[in-house]
Enzyme design. Structure first.
Site, PDB file in Angstrom:
ATOM      1  N   TRP A   1       0.789  -1.379  -0.066  1.00  0.00           N
ATOM      2  CA  TRP A   1       0.042   0.102   0.032  1.00  0.00           C
ATOM      3  C   TRP A   1       0.976   1.429  -0.049  1.00  0.00           C
ATOM      4  O   TRP A   1       0.574   2.142  -0.766  1.00  0.00           O
ATOM      5  CB  TRP A   1      -0.966  -0.088   1.209  1.00  0.00           C
ATOM      6  CG  TRP A   1      -2.084  -1.061   1.025  1.00  0.00           C
ATOM      7  CD1 TRP A   1      -2.398  -2.104   1.735  1.00  0.00           C
ATOM      8  CD2 TRP A   1      -3.057  -1.221  -0.095  1.00  0.00           C
ATOM      9  NE1 TRP A   1      -3.294  -3.032   0.952  1.00  0.00           N
ATOM     10  CE2 TRP A   1      -3.443  -2.150  -0.003  1.00  0.00           C
ATOM     11  CE3 TRP A   1      -3.232  -0.231  -1.345  1.00  0.00           C
ATOM     12  CZ2 TRP A   1      -4.932  -2.728  -1.054  1.00  0.00           C
ATOM     13  CZ3 TRP A   1      -4.233  -0.798  -2.101  1.00  0.00           C
ATOM     14  CH2 TRP A   1      -5.085  -1.860  -2.064  1.00  0.00           C
TER      15      TRP A   1
ATOM     16  N   ASP B   1      -1.609   6.484   6.299  1.00  0.00           N
ATOM     17  CA  ASP B   1      -2.765   5.750   5.841  1.00  0.00           C
ATOM     18  C   ASP B   1      -2.819   4.720   6.765  1.00  0.00           C
ATOM     19  O   ASP B   1      -2.200   3.864   7.148  1.00  0.00           O
ATOM     20  CB  ASP B   1      -2.093   4.869   4.362  1.00  0.00           C
ATOM     21  CG  ASP B   1      -3.260   4.011   3.799  1.00  0.00           C
ATOM     22  OD1 ASP B   1      -4.358   3.848   4.559  1.00  0.00           O
ATOM     23  OD2 ASP B   1      -3.204   3.418   2.723  1.00  0.00           O
TER      24      ASP B   1
ATOM     25  N   LYS C   1     -12.479  -1.706   6.237  1.00  0.00           N
ATOM     26  CA  LYS C   1     -11.837  -2.532   7.152  1.00  0.00           C
ATOM     27  C   LYS C   1     -12.266  -2.457   8.397  1.00  0.00           C
ATOM     28  O   LYS C   1     -12.731  -3.419   8.950  1.00  0.00           O
ATOM     29  CB  LYS C   1     -10.064  -2.324   7.020  1.00  0.00           C
ATOM     30  CG  LYS C   1      -9.311  -2.846   5.895  1.00  0.00           C
ATOM     31  CD  LYS C   1      -9.705  -2.238   4.358  1.00  0.00           C
ATOM     32  CE  LYS C   1      -9.066  -2.864   3.202  1.00  0.00           C
ATOM     33  NZ  LYS C   1      -8.045  -1.923   2.756  1.00  0.00           N
TER      34      LYS C   1
END
Ligand SMILES: *Cc1c(COP(=O)(O)O)cnc(C)c1O
Length: 365
Positions: free
Chosen positions: A101, A177, A201
């Site tokens: 990511w 993030d 999530k």
């Protein structure tokens, strides 16, 4: 109806009481005569929903007054572009790469830096080591003039996590993030310039992304920034320049209430520590399974593991499914298995997984 223990990395399981309440209110929210999906985002009913959601999130995370909370669309991936557009300002930004990511975020910023008249620097990467650990502050030569420093504090695919204690020094605003571990532990928001998290999530339905941004970072967007992607415009309009993802915001609000009822983030953290310890201790002692992440960098939320023999993977997954344990297949770039045990996963689910893993190892060991 049979609900399984769902170990999906995302979209992930939601707390059952939240789903039940959403179901109950689906046709008629609090006597409005219609459901949340069907009401105007500018009416008093939805205004009360978004205001309560923000107030509850502020309370849970103890968000200081000089930070704005934005409820946006486009997922975390859109933020990979939106962050440099809003914050680079013709300067230079530092990126830490510790997994898939943060690497994607770096690539997107790198692609945009030229057109934005700025630059990005890769200041540290663990890619050569298979993304098996977090970066330490002492191996980073950060630029004190940087517009910001970007990192991913929980790498969902590689299972690498850093908490506030593992952050690089704040020589420039930290941009994090937190998609896959926000609300799983207390966070000192004041140590960050900007925190962002896709909802699917640990918060609610996909399509919603939450941005928590320090006020002094607003109003720096490049002229190339689409209006709908300008943080200041969105902040000035209460996240409602256009129609926001109303249903996602509503469900997120229910999750925030549920978290408060569980005792808030300190209580969630203890629960998440216990769940992760149960699974890691079993894996480490099994002689059959292994997790290859450095112990101090292991994620409490996403736990990848390998079987002794990859040829057993299909049998493992089939047996797990039959036992009501689903979505355990690892990401294709890592292989093996991954158990995502977000806030909504009860410890009983982790116990059931460990019991199954023990049995499977005994049969195939
Ligand atoms: C899932 C995830 C993303 C991407 O989210 P999208 O909503 O699909 O854009 C980004 N970062 C992290 C850490 C994630 O877990």
């Amino acid at each position: 109806m049979t609900r399984v223990f769902n170990f999906s990395a995302g979209p992930a399981a939601l707390p059952e009481p939240v789903l039940r309440q959403a179901a109950e209110e689906m046709l008629d929210w609090h006597g409005a005569g219609c459901g949340v999906m069907e009401m105007s985002h500018r009416g008093k009913e939805f205004t009360s929903i978004i205001e309560q959601a923000e107030a509850d999130l502020r309370e849970l995370m103890a968000i200081p007054q000089n930070y704005r909370v934005l409820f946006l669309q486009g997922g975390a991936t859109q933020q990979f572009a939106q962050i440099p557009m809003n914050l680079l300002g013709g300067g230079s930004a530092d990126y830490l790469v510790t997994g898939t990511w943060s690497k994607k975020a770096f690539k997107e910023a790198q692609r945009l830096a030229g057109p934005l008249g700025g630059a990005v620097r890769l200041v540290g990467s663990t890619e050569a080591e298979g993304f098996a650990r977090a970066l330490r502050a002492d191996e980073l030569a950060l630029d004190p003039q940087a517009a910001y420093v970007h990192l991913c504090t929980n790498e969902t695919i590689h299972g690498v996590e850093v908490g506030d204690e593992g952050l690089p020094p704040a020589v420039a605003p930290l941009v994090a993030d937190m998609s896959s571990h926000i609300l799983s532990r207390p966070t000192d928001v004041s140590r960050y310039g900007l925190i962002y998290a896709g909802a699917q999530k640990n918060i609610g339905p996909s399509g919603l992304v939450i941005v928590i941004v320090r006020e002094d970072l607003l109003g720096r967007a490049s002229l190339l920034t689409p209006t709908v992607m300008d943080y200041k415009v969105m902040a000035d309009n209460g996240s409602m320049l256009n129609t926001p993802p109303t249903y996602g915001i509503y469900v997120a609000g229910l999750v925030f209430r549920w978290l408060k009822a569980q005792g808030g983030l300190a209580a969630m953290e203890q629960c998440n520590i216990d769940k992760a310890a149960l699974l890691y201790d079993f894996i480490d002692g099994s002689g059959f399974y292994r997790n290859t992440v450095e112990v101090g960098s292991r994620s409490r939320m996403n736990i990848p593991f390998l079987l002794r023999d990859d040829a057993l993977n299909d049998a493992f997954l089939a047996g797990a499914k039959a036992a009501g344990l689903t979505q355990l297949k690892g990401h294709k770039s890592v292989g093996g298995m991954r158990a995502s045990i977000y806030n909504a996963m009860p410890i009983e689910g982790v116990r059931a997984l460990v019991d199954y893993m023990r049995e499977f190892a005994a049969q195939h060991g």
